[in-house]
Design an enzyme around this catalytic site. Structure first.
Site, PDB file in Angstrom:
ATOM      1  N   LYS A 177      44.719  34.649  30.635  1.00 58.23           N
ATOM      2  CA  LYS A 177      43.990  34.760  31.907  1.00 58.23           C
ATOM      3  C   LYS A 177      42.545  35.175  31.629  1.00 58.23           C
ATOM      4  O   LYS A 177      42.308  36.034  30.758  1.00 58.23           O
ATOM      5  CB  LYS A 177      44.693  35.783  32.804  1.00 58.23           C
ATOM      6  CG  LYS A 177      44.135  35.902  34.224  1.00 58.23           C
ATOM      7  CD  LYS A 177      44.989  36.860  35.063  1.00 58.23           C
ATOM      8  CE  LYS A 177      44.498  36.972  36.495  1.00 58.23           C
ATOM      9  NZ  LYS A 177      45.329  37.876  37.330  1.00 58.23           N
ATOM     10  N   SER A 233      46.898  35.975  41.770  1.00 58.30           N
ATOM     11  CA  SER A 233      45.647  35.481  41.249  1.00 58.30           C
ATOM     12  C   SER A 233      45.768  34.785  39.895  1.00 58.30           C
ATOM     13  O   SER A 233      44.863  34.053  39.510  1.00 58.30           O
ATOM     14  CB  SER A 233      44.668  36.648  41.109  1.00 58.30           C
ATOM     15  OG  SER A 233      45.122  37.561  40.123  1.00 58.30           O
ATOM     16  N   SER A 240      50.206  39.507  41.247  1.00 54.21           N
ATOM     17  CA  SER A 240      49.519  38.338  40.684  1.00 54.21           C
ATOM     18  C   SER A 240      50.202  37.657  39.507  1.00 54.21           C
ATOM     19  O   SER A 240      49.737  36.597  39.078  1.00 54.21           O
ATOM     20  CB  SER A 240      48.104  38.711  40.277  1.00 54.21           C
ATOM     21  OG  SER A 240      47.291  38.722  41.414  1.00 54.21           O
TER      22      SER A 240
HETATM   23  N1  GLN Z   1      47.045  39.154  45.967  1.00 54.97           N
HETATM   24  C1  GLN Z   1      46.807  40.552  45.795  1.00 54.97           C
HETATM   25  C2  GLN Z   1      45.347  40.822  46.023  1.00 54.97           C
HETATM   26  O1  GLN Z   1      44.682  39.945  46.420  1.00 54.97           O
HETATM   27  C3  GLN Z   1      47.226  40.962  44.399  1.00 54.97           C
HETATM   28  C4  GLN Z   1      46.279  40.524  43.365  1.00 54.97           C
HETATM   29  C5  GLN Z   1      46.677  40.915  41.966  1.00 54.97           C
HETATM   30  O2  GLN Z   1      47.816  41.298  41.708  1.00 54.97           O
HETATM   31  N2  GLN Z   1      45.699  40.867  41.068  1.00 54.97           N
HETATM   32  O3  GLN Z   1      44.849  41.887  45.815  1.00 54.97           O
END
Ligand code: GLN
Length: 473
Positions: free
Chosen positions: A74, A149, A173
């Site tokens: 990532k 994400s 995410s």
């Molecule tokens: N979707 C959640 C957010 O927007 C979690 C994101 C994540 O785990 N990095 O914060």
């Protein structure tokens, strides 16, 4: 595609790491343009690493448990000299001067870090639509999102480009995109995997973890990257747990809780998958109990104060002086304002403003302070639940992968994608998502198993029971 276990076993026995990387390079060439999975690839460097692995095997050495396995990374994980953007214009062109600990651990296990994958900017989002470099498409249905994400890391494995990838999970995410792409995804116990070199979003919640097609492959990767790291002050003191050796331990005698709040509001097909998982665990000898944990309903509200508060502080470092892009201004304040205005996308700005507000003198007690109290209530609720059950069962996401644009106009609808995953992060506990059944348009559904801190071995064993029940040996 060949499993990571298969590639590593064959490379250690004299097979070819170069062939494994060549397969990845070909798969990336075939679909990266369509899917937008990788923001950066250096095929030559990866092939050179493969040749070095092959040479070590020829010389009689054992490169390790992930010998010759390409692992997609990532793009919020630092690697010396390799462009790292967090999918943000503000970091475009930045090359870290050091490796994240997970990169060193991968290499120590013989793996080959391959490319940098797309994400929602600074890991804020649930669909990868917040990337400054365009969205990633779901390899199973390119008209839909891969989740986020870590959407690029999920898509890399789902499109059979790499057998494994690393993501980060602050509120879901890893597990949410794993569910939407039909993969196994793990949010390890907070502190199990070093965060050194993971670009911070919300430091008290962030954890790096694996994506894989199978539970065994995910266990292999987590074993390779976990264990104490003196460079991360929140790292747990003990060495990496033994996971692969326990994946077939089963669930006989385990108490598994069906948790009402971890399915309520989910689509019918998702609830049916969780029921299917419950029956498979029961058939394998687990005792099923029913629990209600009303505190879980507070997760989303607490998270959307705590995570933005930490983000507003962590992202203060992007000031046009020390990192990445700069837009000039007539004085230093104007330069910083112009840099941050041009460099950050809308969602990141929304979070910085929310977090700054929640931390401001007049509102600290009412918002951030209150959210911390709720977090404590949730930790206590989880710990009571783990007195009554060894693990909790629920949905990973409320629905299958959704269409592009369907939630971008309504941040709340997007935030609700993580309603079942966020509570674990607030508690710092472990959770795994594993595919069970399908829903609308034949798309995969993820079922989630949650356990207390350091319960990875039993979560993997339970996930393996579900994988076998689904006919994936
Ligand atoms: N979707 C959640 C957010 O927007 C979690 C994101 C994540 O785990 N990095 O914060």
């Amino acid at each position: 595609m060949r499993s990571a276990l298969d590639i590593a076993q064959s490379v250690r026995a004299g097979g070819s790491a170069r062939a494994a990387v060549e397969a990845t390079v070909a798969a990336v060439a075939a679909r990266n343009e369509e899917l937008n999975v990788f923001l950066h690839v250096d095929a030559e460097a990866a092939l050179a690493e493969a040749d070095a692995i092959d040479a070590r095997v020829t010389a009689g050495e054992d490169p390790g448990i992930l010998a010759g396995v390409p692992v997609a990374i990532k793009d919020n994980i630092c690697q010396t000299g390799v462009p790292t953007t967090c999918s943000s214009k503000i970091l475009d062109g930045w090359r870290p001067p050091y490796n994240a600990t997970v990169i060193d651990r991968l290499r120590a296990a013989g793996a080959i870090p391959f490319g940098k994958t797309n994400l929602d900017e600074f890991a804020m989002g649930s669909s990868t639509e917040n990337s400054a470099f365009g969205p990633t498409r779901n390899p199973l249905d390119p008209s839909r999102v891969p989740g986020g994400s870590s959407g690029g890391s999920a898509a890399a494995v789902a499109a059979n480009m790499t057998p494994l990838s690393l993501g980060s999970d602050t509120g879901g995410s890893i597990r949410q995109p794993a569910a939407l792409c039909g993969l196994v995804g793990v949010k390890p116990t907070y502190g199990l995997v070093s965060r050194y070199g993971l670009i911070a979003f919300a430091s008290s919640l962030d954890q790096i973890g694996p994506f894989a097609h199978s539970v065994t492959d995910a266990a292999l990767l987590l074993e390779a990257i976990s264990g104490h790291d003196p460079l991360d002050s929140t790292s747990l003191p003990e060495p990496a747990p033994s996971l692969v050796a326990h994946v077939n331990d089963g669930v006989a005698g385990k108490r598994v809780a069906w948790v009402r709040e971890l399915v309520e509001g989910a689509d019918e097909s998702v609830v049916a998958s969780v029921e299917k998982a419950r029956e498979a665990l029961r058939d394998a000898g687990a005792t099923i109990v029913e629990l209600s944990i009303p505190e879980l309903r507070l997760g989303l509200s607490a998270y959307y104060l705590i995570a933005p508060a930490e983000a507003s502080s962590n992202l203060a470092r992007y000031d046009g002086v020390r990192f990445g892009q700069r837009v000039d201004g007539e004085d230093v304040t104007a330069m910083m304002e112009a840099t941050r205005t041009a460099g950050f996308g809308a969602e990141v700005k929304r979070r910085i403003m929310l977090g700054t507000y929640a931390l401001s003198a007049g509102y600290f007690d009412a918002y951030y302070g209150q959210a911390l109290k709720v977090r404590t209530l949730m930790i206590e609720a989880f710990s009571r639940a783990y007195g009554e059950a060894d693990m909790l069962l629920g949905a990973t996401t409320p629905s299958v992968a959704f269409e592009f644009g369907s939630k971008t106009k309504d941040p709340m609808a997007m935030y609700l994608s993580d309603v079942f995953t966020i509570p674990t992060n607030l508690a710092g506990d472990a959770a795994i998502s594993v595919p069970v059944g399908t829903g609308e348009a034949g798309l995969p559904i993820g079922v989630q198993l949650l356990g207390p801190g350091r319960s990875e071995a039993s979560l993997f064993a339970a996930a393996r029971v579900l994988e076998k029940a689904e006919g994936r040996s």
